[in-house]
Design an enzyme around this catalytic site. Sequence first.
Site, PDB file in Angstrom:
ATOM      1  N   GLY A  87       0.839  -1.332   0.059  1.00  0.00           N
ATOM      2  CA  GLY A  87      -0.006   0.164   0.042  1.00  0.00           C
ATOM      3  C   GLY A  87       0.798   1.287  -0.134  1.00  0.00           C
ATOM      4  O   GLY A  87       1.975   1.052   0.018  1.00  0.00           O
ATOM      5  N   CYS A 129       5.462  -5.692   1.606  1.00  0.00           N
ATOM      6  CA  CYS A 129       5.637  -4.150   1.409  1.00  0.00           C
ATOM      7  C   CYS A 129       5.090  -3.570   2.751  1.00  0.00           C
ATOM      8  O   CYS A 129       5.683  -3.490   3.845  1.00  0.00           O
ATOM      9  CB  CYS A 129       5.160  -3.947   0.236  1.00  0.00           C
ATOM     10  SG  CYS A 129       5.796  -2.167  -0.466  1.00  0.00           S
ATOM     11  N   ASN A 134       8.671  -1.718  -4.792  1.00  0.00           N
ATOM     12  CA  ASN A 134       8.089  -0.265  -4.716  1.00  0.00           C
ATOM     13  C   ASN A 134       8.107   0.276  -3.303  1.00  0.00           C
ATOM     14  O   ASN A 134       6.830  -0.062  -2.855  1.00  0.00           O
ATOM     15  CB  ASN A 134       6.910  -0.335  -5.551  1.00  0.00           C
ATOM     16  CG  ASN A 134       6.105   0.931  -5.634  1.00  0.00           C
ATOM     17  OD1 ASN A 134       6.870   2.070  -5.468  1.00  0.00           O
ATOM     18  ND2 ASN A 134       4.719   0.991  -5.878  1.00  0.00           N
ATOM     19  N   HIS A 147       8.206  -7.353  -3.646  1.00  0.00           N
ATOM     20  CA  HIS A 147       7.066  -7.975  -4.080  1.00  0.00           C
ATOM     21  C   HIS A 147       7.514  -9.364  -4.713  1.00  0.00           C
ATOM     22  O   HIS A 147       7.874  -9.386  -5.891  1.00  0.00           O
ATOM     23  CB  HIS A 147       6.398  -7.092  -5.325  1.00  0.00           C
ATOM     24  CG  HIS A 147       5.662  -5.837  -4.555  1.00  0.00           C
ATOM     25  ND1 HIS A 147       4.335  -5.884  -4.343  1.00  0.00           N
ATOM     26  CD2 HIS A 147       6.212  -4.660  -4.353  1.00  0.00           C
ATOM     27  CE1 HIS A 147       3.939  -4.655  -3.744  1.00  0.00           C
ATOM     28  NE2 HIS A 147       5.236  -3.885  -3.648  1.00  0.00           N
ATOM     29  N   GLU A 169       5.099 -11.243  -5.849  1.00  0.00           N
ATOM     30  CA  GLU A 169       4.228 -11.763  -7.007  1.00  0.00           C
ATOM     31  C   GLU A 169       4.894 -11.067  -8.291  1.00  0.00           C
ATOM     32  O   GLU A 169       4.096 -11.089  -9.165  1.00  0.00           O
ATOM     33  CB  GLU A 169       3.036 -11.284  -6.634  1.00  0.00           C
ATOM     34  CG  GLU A 169       2.662  -9.725  -6.507  1.00  0.00           C
ATOM     35  CD  GLU A 169       3.162  -8.746  -5.829  1.00  0.00           C
ATOM     36  OE1 GLU A 169       3.422  -7.497  -5.748  1.00  0.00           O
ATOM     37  OE2 GLU A 169       3.842  -9.404  -4.744  1.00  0.00           O
TER      38      GLU A 169
END
Length: 397
Positions: free
Chosen positions: A260, A287, A329, A371, A373
């Site tokens: 998020g 994250c 990210n 991440h 995924e």
Amino acid sequence: AAHATLTSKPPAPAATPVARPPARLVLEDGTVLLGRGFGAAADSFGELVFNTSMFGYQEILTDPSYRGQTVLLTQPHVGNYGVTSEDEESARLWLSGLVVREVCDRASNFRSAMELSDYLAQHGVPGIDGIDTRLLTRKVRDAGEQRVLITRDTTSTDAQLVQRVRSAPKVADVDHVLKVTTPERFRWDRGYESKLSPKAPSPGSTKGKRWHVVAYDFGAKRNILRSLSACGLDVTVVPAATKAEQVLELRPDGVFLSNGPGDPAICRYAIDAAKVLTKKLPVFGICLGHQILGHVFGGKTYKMKFGHHGGNQPVIDLTTGKVEITSQNHSYAVDPKSLPDSVVMTHKNLNDNTCEGLRHKELPVFSVQYHPEAAPGPHDALYLFKRFVDLLDGVKV
């Protein structure tokens, strides 16, 4: 969970140049660059970050973690394969603006249903190209992330625009999670849908169970939910501010904390809920979920100078010694020195030694900053979803 609406239209003749209006990019340090506008004809304020991925711009555009940020892509030529609904990570675009060296006017790909500029315009997001993205990347790298304005304003002076940027709110001043989360609970039952997807991270429970997992949506990417489902898990997605008692009423076997946007320290509602749930159920965080768990166990997070945004970050798994290339990210990180002895750092970034993973020594709780995924990015870290299934099976990881 719906796809954004894409409407195909015939491409412009190759010989016809696309006329674009002049636009300016303005940084709070006083830098003003002249370029060409594309996408929406709107002003946008954001925090400038750069992403080093060479592909996957549509996944980046639809990643909720970018809310409040203006994304600069270091790949110089962007938009050449167009846009398709299959590559969306959410139902809309969340970033404030897009900065590229050169945007492609005409996509060339059999999957494309829309040009990139039209896609941005459809979602009200402005873009600017024709500027020196290397210069901007160096500025962010050396001075840190800063506020930025993209505008087609032709009447204001440079000094007036700089003052507007300096008066704009900072990313840390806003709780972006509550802006991107789902408004209501829903079930997710779709695994990998593309022929290009990897194999399922896990064949499922070794005990033959179909475990029920509650996933907190702090801005969850679809590929996280696909990965959980592909492992044979039943997934119920809940809003970010859902209380622990409400989750326990669903009688889940485990809890997942998603990625998020924004400062994790603002999300007290999530930290308070996770404090309860980590004492009762297996928990896996990615994250922002990783950062929230850091706070749960008494640790602290800090704002990084320019964060990690891209699909090529090297991370070592300290439990196995293996190195994986990861998609990342985030602009905040957990300070491992602030963690108690009951929590061990399991992963470390090989570029700057920042904390990339945690595990509680006694509770069935673990997390990673990056991440696994991907979307976009490498599949090196998909094994972490199997670790979660093993944890649900009662296997110590």
